[in-house]
Design a protein around this motif. Sequence first.
Motif, PDB file in Angstrom:
ATOM      1  N   ARG A  13       0.849  -1.192   0.000  1.00  0.00           N
ATOM      2  CA  ARG A  13       0.000   0.000   0.000  1.00  0.00           C
ATOM      3  C   ARG A  13       0.880   1.235   0.000  1.00  0.00           C
ATOM      4  NH1 ARG A  13      -5.442  -1.388   2.445  1.00  0.00           N
ATOM      5  NH2 ARG A  13      -5.649   0.872   2.445  1.00  0.00           N
ATOM      6  N   ASP A  14       0.240   2.409  -0.083  1.00  0.00           N
ATOM      7  CA  ASP A  14       1.043   3.637  -0.091  1.00  0.00           C
ATOM      8  C   ASP A  14       1.446   4.067   1.318  1.00  0.00           C
ATOM      9  OD1 ASP A  14      -1.215   6.156   0.415  1.00  0.00           O
ATOM     10  OD2 ASP A  14      -1.943   4.178  -0.143  1.00  0.00           O
ATOM     11  N   THR A  15       0.972   3.363   2.347  1.00  0.00           N
ATOM     12  CA  THR A  15       1.405   3.611   3.711  1.00  0.00           C
ATOM     13  C   THR A  15       1.921   2.312   4.324  1.00  0.00           C
ATOM     14  OG1 THR A  15      -0.822   3.196   4.570  1.00  0.00           O
ATOM     15  CG2 THR A  15      -0.253   5.483   4.046  1.00  0.00           C
ATOM     16  N   LEU A  16       2.785   2.471   5.349  1.00  0.00           N
ATOM     17  CA  LEU A  16       3.338   1.297   6.021  1.00  0.00           C
ATOM     18  C   LEU A  16       3.399   1.569   7.514  1.00  0.00           C
ATOM     19  CD1 LEU A  16       4.792  -1.504   5.877  1.00  0.00           C
ATOM     20  CD2 LEU A  16       6.935  -0.206   5.912  1.00  0.00           C
ATOM     21  N   PRO A  17       2.674   0.832   8.343  1.00  0.00           N
ATOM     22  CA  PRO A  17       2.840   0.932   9.791  1.00  0.00           C
ATOM     23  C   PRO A  17       4.047   0.100  10.232  1.00  0.00           C
ATOM     24  CG  PRO A  17       1.021  -0.548   9.258  1.00  0.00           C
ATOM     25  CD  PRO A  17       1.550  -0.033   7.958  1.00  0.00           C
ATOM     26  N   ALA A  18       4.958   0.720  10.969  1.00  0.00           N
ATOM     27  CA  ALA A  18       6.201   0.043  11.358  1.00  0.00           C
ATOM     28  C   ALA A  18       6.376   0.129  12.866  1.00  0.00           C
ATOM     29  CB  ALA A  18       7.390   0.669  10.646  1.00  0.00           C
ATOM     30  N   THR A  19       6.850  -0.963  13.468  1.00  0.00           N
ATOM     31  CA  THR A  19       7.066  -1.015  14.920  1.00  0.00           C
ATOM     32  C   THR A  19       8.472  -1.458  15.286  1.00  0.00           C
ATOM     33  OG1 THR A  19       6.229  -3.291  14.987  1.00  0.00           O
ATOM     34  CG2 THR A  19       4.631  -1.523  15.346  1.00  0.00           C
ATOM     35  N   THR A  20       9.237  -1.981  14.320  1.00  0.00           N
ATOM     36  CA  THR A  20      10.570  -2.504  14.626  1.00  0.00           C
ATOM     37  C   THR A  20      11.636  -1.624  14.000  1.00  0.00           C
ATOM     38  OG1 THR A  20      10.463  -3.952  12.675  1.00  0.00           O
ATOM     39  CG2 THR A  20       9.730  -4.866  14.777  1.00  0.00           C
ATOM     40  N   PRO A  21      12.792  -1.527  14.619  1.00  0.00           N
ATOM     41  CA  PRO A  21      13.841  -0.668  14.081  1.00  0.00           C
ATOM     42  C   PRO A  21      14.415  -1.221  12.787  1.00  0.00           C
ATOM     43  CG  PRO A  21      14.674  -1.933  15.935  1.00  0.00           C
ATOM     44  CD  PRO A  21      13.204  -2.196  15.876  1.00  0.00           C
ATOM     45  N   GLY A  22      14.939  -0.349  11.947  1.00  0.00           N
ATOM     46  CA  GLY A  22      15.549  -0.762  10.692  1.00  0.00           C
ATOM     47  C   GLY A  22      15.545   0.372   9.696  1.00  0.00           C
ATOM     48  N   ASN A  23      16.063   0.080   8.492  1.00  0.00           N
ATOM     49  CA  ASN A  23      16.111   1.054   7.409  1.00  0.00           C
ATOM     50  C   ASN A  23      15.008   0.729   6.406  1.00  0.00           C
ATOM     51  OD1 ASN A  23      18.649   2.764   7.900  1.00  0.00           O
ATOM     52  ND2 ASN A  23      19.430   0.684   8.144  1.00  0.00           N
ATOM     53  N   TYR A  24      14.127   1.688   6.161  1.00  0.00           N
ATOM     54  CA  TYR A  24      12.935   1.477   5.352  1.00  0.00           C
ATOM     55  C   TYR A  24      13.015   2.294   4.059  1.00  0.00           C
ATOM     56  CZ  TYR A  24      10.739  -0.758   9.391  1.00  0.00           C
ATOM     57  OH  TYR A  24      10.433  -1.603  10.422  1.00  0.00           O
ATOM     58  N   ARG A  25      12.534   1.643   2.955  1.00  0.00           N
ATOM     59  CA  ARG A  25      12.432   2.310   1.658  1.00  0.00           C
ATOM     60  C   ARG A  25      11.142   1.839   0.995  1.00  0.00           C
ATOM     61  NH1 ARG A  25      17.938   1.362  -1.585  1.00  0.00           N
ATOM     62  NH2 ARG A  25      17.528   3.450  -2.369  1.00  0.00           N
ATOM     63  N   VAL A  26      10.701   2.551  -0.036  1.00  0.00           N
ATOM     64  CA  VAL A  26       9.546   2.110  -0.810  1.00  0.00           C
ATOM     65  C   VAL A  26       9.924   2.129  -2.291  1.00  0.00           C
ATOM     66  CG1 VAL A  26       8.533   4.428  -0.990  1.00  0.00           C
ATOM     67  CG2 VAL A  26       7.079   2.401  -1.253  1.00  0.00           C
ATOM     68  N   ARG A  27       9.566   1.037  -2.994  1.00  0.00           N
ATOM     69  CA  ARG A  27       9.757   0.961  -4.435  1.00  0.00           C
ATOM     70  C   ARG A  27       8.384   1.116  -5.094  1.00  0.00           C
ATOM     71  NH1 ARG A  27      12.394  -3.518  -4.765  1.00  0.00           N
ATOM     72  NH2 ARG A  27      10.627  -4.894  -5.134  1.00  0.00           N
ATOM     73  N   ILE A  28       8.263   2.088  -6.004  1.00  0.00           N
ATOM     74  CA  ILE A  28       6.983   2.412  -6.640  1.00  0.00           C
ATOM     75  C   ILE A  28       7.102   2.126  -8.134  1.00  0.00           C
ATOM     76  CG2 ILE A  28       5.241   4.190  -7.033  1.00  0.00           C
ATOM     77  CD1 ILE A  28       6.258   5.615  -4.559  1.00  0.00           C
ATOM     78  N   THR A  29       6.065   1.474  -8.686  1.00  0.00           N
ATOM     79  CA  THR A  29       5.984   1.201 -10.121  1.00  0.00           C
ATOM     80  C   THR A  29       4.743   1.898 -10.673  1.00  0.00           C
ATOM     81  OG1 THR A  29       7.000  -0.972  -9.794  1.00  0.00           O
ATOM     82  CG2 THR A  29       5.898  -0.588 -11.902  1.00  0.00           C
ATOM     83  N   THR A  30       4.919   2.744 -11.689  1.00  0.00           N
ATOM     84  CA  THR A  30       3.779   3.455 -12.265  1.00  0.00           C
ATOM     85  C   THR A  30       3.009   2.524 -13.198  1.00  0.00           C
ATOM     86  OG1 THR A  30       4.939   4.254 -14.236  1.00  0.00           O
ATOM     87  CG2 THR A  30       5.147   5.562 -12.219  1.00  0.00           C
TER      88      THR A  30
END
Length: 636
Positions: free
Chosen positions: A425-442
């Motif tokens: 989805r276009d949002t992400l609920p996160a609770t654990t530590p780490g490095n986050y990114r999003v990959r989007i495809t049009t």
Amino acid sequence: MKKYTILLLLAIFSGFLSRAQIGLTFDDTLICRGTTITMGATFTGQVNGLNTDDYFTDEVIDIGFPFVFYGQTYNKCVISGNNFISFDTTLATAYSSYQYTTALNSTNGQLNKVAMLGFQDLDLSQGGTLKYQTFGTPGSRRFIVEYCQVPKYGFSCNQYKVTNQIILYEGSNIIEFHTADMPGTPTCPSTNSAANGGNSIQGLRDVTGATTNQLFTPNRAPADLWGTIGSTNSSRRYTPIATAPFYVIDSIPFNPWQIIENANSALLKWYDANGTFLGQGPTMTVTPVNPPSPATGTYYVVEYVGQAGCDLTQTYTFLDTIHVRYDDKKAYVSQAICAGETYNFYGQVLYKSGVYDTTFSTTGLSCDSTIILTLTVNPRPNVTLNENSSVKICQGDTYIFRAVKQTGATYQWIKDGGAIPGATRDTLPATTPGNYRVRITTNKGCVDTSKSVELKVKPNPTVKISYVSRNNFCAEDTVTLKATATGDNLEYVWTPDEYVRRTSLGIYSIAEAAVPQTGYVKVTVYNGDICSASDSVLIKVHPCCEIGMPSAFTPNGDGKNDYFNPILQVGQKVVTLQVYHRNGQLIYDNENPTKGWDGKDKNGNYYTSDVFMYILKYNCSDNKIYEKKGDITIVR
């Protein structure tokens, strides 16, 4: 070769339109644009020379394509003058028995591999013709054998003539029988001999080793004596299947193939793709220029109007088409790339939207060709995350990462380099530590990945409230509370605020609370990361309603003990205070409730030493009205 009926030309054609074929020098050719070509047309009808009674054809006839009959493949056949074809080519030039039972039992097995149009005793020596022809383009060809106006055998029966046709289809291996005329002749010996197994029999028969397979058209089997009844314009189709009886028989519309025979080549007329008449004769020389570039080709139509088939009184119209394709090409292609990509267009490295072209020589005839490219550069998705390079949450909290919502786009969230299953989805609920990114495809297939955002999960502090002073309180008493906490850079917030007085300690771990009624006092501790912990304590208080009253006072104006007033506790309040002389006279009635009675009468004169009575009404922290009576002595 493929047969076409050109609707554009129907208005100029007359006569009866039917199925036939004109032989072309070529029906599909490749040229360079502007080249002159000569087209030719002939008639492919073939007339067999069989004109003797009860014989097979002298020549072995090439079917023109592989044909499967009862699981065996044949390329050749022979034709009997008695209305059947055989795939046993050893029968060429042989005598053909005219009686069914005799043909079955002959030493050379004349009916072992046959398709019978209507097995019977016919007499080609008395007239009629036998024709065969192969039509069509590879993959969809047809082999046709036609008996045309062939008399039945016998002097009195020669007047009855049989016209019928068999068609073998390439690829599907279908067999069709088209019976134009099968005269009913019960008096002719050739059709009424049940003792000889009957005559005029339509069907298939195959003998391979000890296995015999045979199938007959209903009402046209050996015992049915079809020739005594006859029929006209009837057709049957035998479609092969995998299991016995190996064919399915269907009635189909009567639609034989017309063979053009001995036609005058002057009857051939030529038209271009626009229907314009070009001339007539066996050949036509043209320079194809219509339609112009960038069309990939054009076509020409050759027309025959005249006699065909067995009925020479009928006029037919037949068309065939010659397709001319240009080896040069002016092809229009479209290509899309994403911003930041390049497209190699015959050596040109392109990265901007636009229209581009290139010219090259074809490999076939070396004609110059052009490819025109429309290149579209689609934007990459907006992968902005509205966060800094790192964000913090407290343990137990959830952080919502938000990508820019884009119509038709798909999303994949990534944590520490790995795709998160189901995170699309276009949002992400996160609770654990780490490095986050999003990959989007049009929706155009363009892909981009956001910067990495580190999520830090900070520990929460701990806190516990304990009493410092006693734990049995009157309402509005001051209670000293102490918060014991763990964590760094702590800040304490005590509530309710109106109860609490902070101490002089800088971090306010100790607080004094004046609690008016039983209730909770809460402390919340915040560390340097704004993470928090809370604790609360229930402080039970009771109203302390006993009030202290002096027994004497000295109203002499020296500023000491000059007034009579109750000694109030926290939560207590005077409602009324009345003082009476011993004789019962009311001498003070709450005139100065702040200071009390000053020992004077209503005229402002001090009383001498004496004892007086008082009645006090007051309320307590429980808001009830209490009353107290007693004596007060003035001392002089």
